[in-house]
Design a protein around this motif. Sequence first.
Motif, PDB file in Angstrom:
ATOM      1  N   VAL A  18       0.846  -1.187   0.000  1.00 14.33           N
ATOM      2  CA  VAL A  18       0.000   0.000   0.000  1.00 14.33           C
ATOM      3  C   VAL A  18       0.885   1.242   0.000  1.00 14.33           C
ATOM      4  CG1 VAL A  18      -1.989  -1.068   1.114  1.00 14.33           C
ATOM      5  CG2 VAL A  18      -0.202  -0.057   2.521  1.00 14.33           C
ATOM      6  N   GLN A  34      -6.592   1.525   2.223  1.00 18.21           N
ATOM      7  CA  GLN A  34      -6.106   0.621   1.179  1.00 18.21           C
ATOM      8  C   GLN A  34      -5.837  -0.773   1.760  1.00 18.21           C
ATOM      9  OE1 GLN A  34      -2.794   1.974  -1.207  1.00 18.21           O
ATOM     10  NE2 GLN A  34      -3.427   4.114  -0.989  1.00 18.21           N
ATOM     11  N   ARG A  35      -5.202  -0.781   2.905  1.00 10.85           N
ATOM     12  CA  ARG A  35      -4.832  -2.066   3.515  1.00 10.85           C
ATOM     13  C   ARG A  35      -6.075  -2.885   3.880  1.00 10.85           C
ATOM     14  NH1 ARG A  35      -0.237  -2.839   8.155  1.00 10.85           N
ATOM     15  NH2 ARG A  35      -0.543  -5.059   8.563  1.00 10.85           N
ATOM     16  N   ASP A  37      -9.003  -2.860   2.416  1.00 12.52           N
ATOM     17  CA  ASP A  37      -9.580  -3.413   1.192  1.00 12.52           C
ATOM     18  C   ASP A  37      -8.755  -4.583   0.675  1.00 12.52           C
ATOM     19  OD1 ASP A  37     -11.548  -1.530   1.351  1.00 12.52           O
ATOM     20  OD2 ASP A  37     -10.734  -0.219  -0.225  1.00 12.52           O
ATOM     21  N   CYS A  38      -7.424  -4.481   0.770  1.00  8.19           N
ATOM     22  CA  CYS A  38      -6.551  -5.569   0.309  1.00  8.19           C
ATOM     23  C   CYS A  38      -6.699  -6.813   1.189  1.00  8.19           C
ATOM     24  CB  CYS A  38      -5.098  -5.099   0.291  1.00  8.19           C
ATOM     25  SG  CYS A  38      -4.726  -3.857  -0.980  1.00  8.19           S
ATOM     26  N   TRP A  87      -4.074  -2.083  -4.064  1.00 10.19           N
ATOM     27  CA  TRP A  87      -5.393  -1.476  -4.203  1.00 10.19           C
ATOM     28  C   TRP A  87      -5.679  -1.147  -5.667  1.00 10.19           C
ATOM     29  CZ3 TRP A  87      -7.894   3.245  -5.304  1.00 10.19           C
ATOM     30  CH2 TRP A  87      -9.200   3.349  -4.789  1.00 10.19           C
ATOM     31  N   HIS A  88      -4.639  -0.614  -6.383  1.00  8.75           N
ATOM     32  CA  HIS A  88      -4.747  -0.317  -7.809  1.00  8.75           C
ATOM     33  C   HIS A  88      -3.343  -0.397  -8.388  1.00  8.75           C
ATOM     34  CE1 HIS A  88      -5.505   1.915 -11.571  1.00  8.75           C
ATOM     35  NE2 HIS A  88      -6.784   1.599 -11.398  1.00  8.75           N
ATOM     36  N   ARG A  91      -0.822   2.265  -7.567  1.00  6.40           N
ATOM     37  CA  ARG A  91      -0.202   2.255  -6.248  1.00  6.40           C
ATOM     38  C   ARG A  91       1.125   1.504  -6.286  1.00  6.40           C
ATOM     39  NH1 ARG A  91      -1.642   6.318  -4.084  1.00  6.40           N
ATOM     40  NH2 ARG A  91      -1.877   6.740  -6.300  1.00  6.40           N
ATOM     41  N   THR A 115      -5.404  -6.819  -7.919  1.00  9.98           N
ATOM     42  CA  THR A 115      -5.743  -5.486  -7.441  1.00  9.98           C
ATOM     43  C   THR A 115      -7.193  -5.448  -6.984  1.00  9.98           C
ATOM     44  OG1 THR A 115      -6.598  -4.516  -9.484  1.00  9.98           O
ATOM     45  CG2 THR A 115      -4.204  -4.582  -9.242  1.00  9.98           C
ATOM     46  N   GLN A 117      -9.149  -2.730  -7.290  1.00 12.76           N
ATOM     47  CA  GLN A 117      -9.929  -1.913  -8.210  1.00 12.76           C
ATOM     48  C   GLN A 117      -9.916  -2.407  -9.654  1.00 12.76           C
ATOM     49  OE1 GLN A 117     -11.776   1.142  -7.464  1.00 12.76           O
ATOM     50  NE2 GLN A 117     -11.643   0.074  -5.506  1.00 12.76           N
TER      51      GLN A 117
END
Length: 501
Positions: A18, A34-35, A37-38, A87-88, A91, A115, A117
């Motif tokens: 992230v 971000q973390r 979501d991952c 995340w994307h 990143r 990812t 996203q």
Amino acid sequence: MKSVKTPAGQRTRAVIYVRISQDRTGAGLGVDRQREDCEALAARNGWDVVEAYVDNDVSAYSGKLRKDYRRMLADLDDGTATVVIVWHTDRLTRSIVELEEYIELSDRRGIATHTVQAGTIDLATPSGRMTARILGAVARQESEHKGHRVARARMQKAKNGEWGGGIRPFGWGVPTGETRKKVDRKTGEEVEAPVLDMNKAVPEEAAAIETGTDMLLAGGSIRGWVKWLADKGYTTTRGNAITHVDARDMLLRPRNAGIAVYKGEEIGTGPWDKLVPEEKFRAVVAILKDPSRKTTPGAQPKWFGSLIFRCGAPGCIETVRVTKTGRLQLPSYRCRLQHGGGRRAQLVDDYIEDLIVERLSRPDAADLLLPGPDDIDVAALQMESEQIRRRLTDLAGAFGAGRIDMPQFTEGSDVARAQLEGVNKQLARAATRDPLVPLVGAPDVRKAWKSMGLQERRTVLRELLDVTLHAPRPGRMPDGTYFDYEAIKTRWKRGTETASP
């Protein structure tokens, strides 16, 4: 990249990376989101997260070292995991060179990239690698456009004289009576902070800047001003003690004279309160940036004539300093070659200071003053300075529009800058003050002399008098004392008197 099958019963090992390029609050909230979501993506796929790598407040486009990103690549090369979760894609990297390095590592170690996203990035196939490269190129274009927009916005703010943010500069920032919410960088908690008008001068801090400017123009030193600030209880706007570097930087700020700057170039005037006149600011800059100025002076002299008085021993060209000599270990002037003895430092200093005070107390003391810069039209010089800067801006615009080529731009800029340097030197000369001014015509010259700092008095000595210390005669002198005043030879640098009796 060949697919890697996980044996039955063995769970897939994954790592999370992230990054956020700007953490304005310092709370790390962006990377935390971000973390989360991952981690949710890993949980849905049944992967074991063995490590999370975090680069907070670091841009992938800027070229700055991303320590955790480099650590992740090294661990992946050692076989830590076979899945990378981001995340994307932007990143992960916005550099084509870095992307190719990552593709090569993924192919060599059988690493899959997922990812939140953009789904799975299959670097095992030509089409997947092409997709990754396209996404990387788009991300880089976005970064370049953003950088251009930010640079234009900052330049416009600078031209308009708007405060660009950051630490409050010493001298400005008066509370408006309003407050705003902000996140405390240390605690991460939201607090109420006063809104400051960065165009308004803080009276006591402005007075301190003016004092430092005048001290330097009168022959004082940065060190002397630092001591003055400490004695008065001044600190930086963060509450720290003001160092020599801090003080020098404060006096060198173009903002002090109302001058707006962008990327080190003066671009006009700002709407904030001026702390000092432009000519005084230019004079201070000339003093502090003089190549001959000694910037590492070592220990500050504690005696009036130390390293100024000269040794009068035959063939010696050294200046003298104070050392303790004789049975009583009294401070005496000696040169580096140890010529001296019997030249009591305090008596010599008192004698020379009395000579200076007596001379400056005479009715004709004004004859010692240097001619003032009455022939300098400060207003005209300031207008000329502004016109030259405008010409530099016009040259840059013409070059950017293709109306002139690089040689024409370079030649025009060099001429304009040379002219601007000459104007600034004239402005500096207009503000340079003869160090004798505070003494000549004073109601009580001795009182005015004693009120000056040691460095200011030493500056007057350098300007006014040459002093040479010869070997004293032994025994009692005709006046009944044991101090040989005739061994002290003086020469006035100004006026008609040339030598001591």
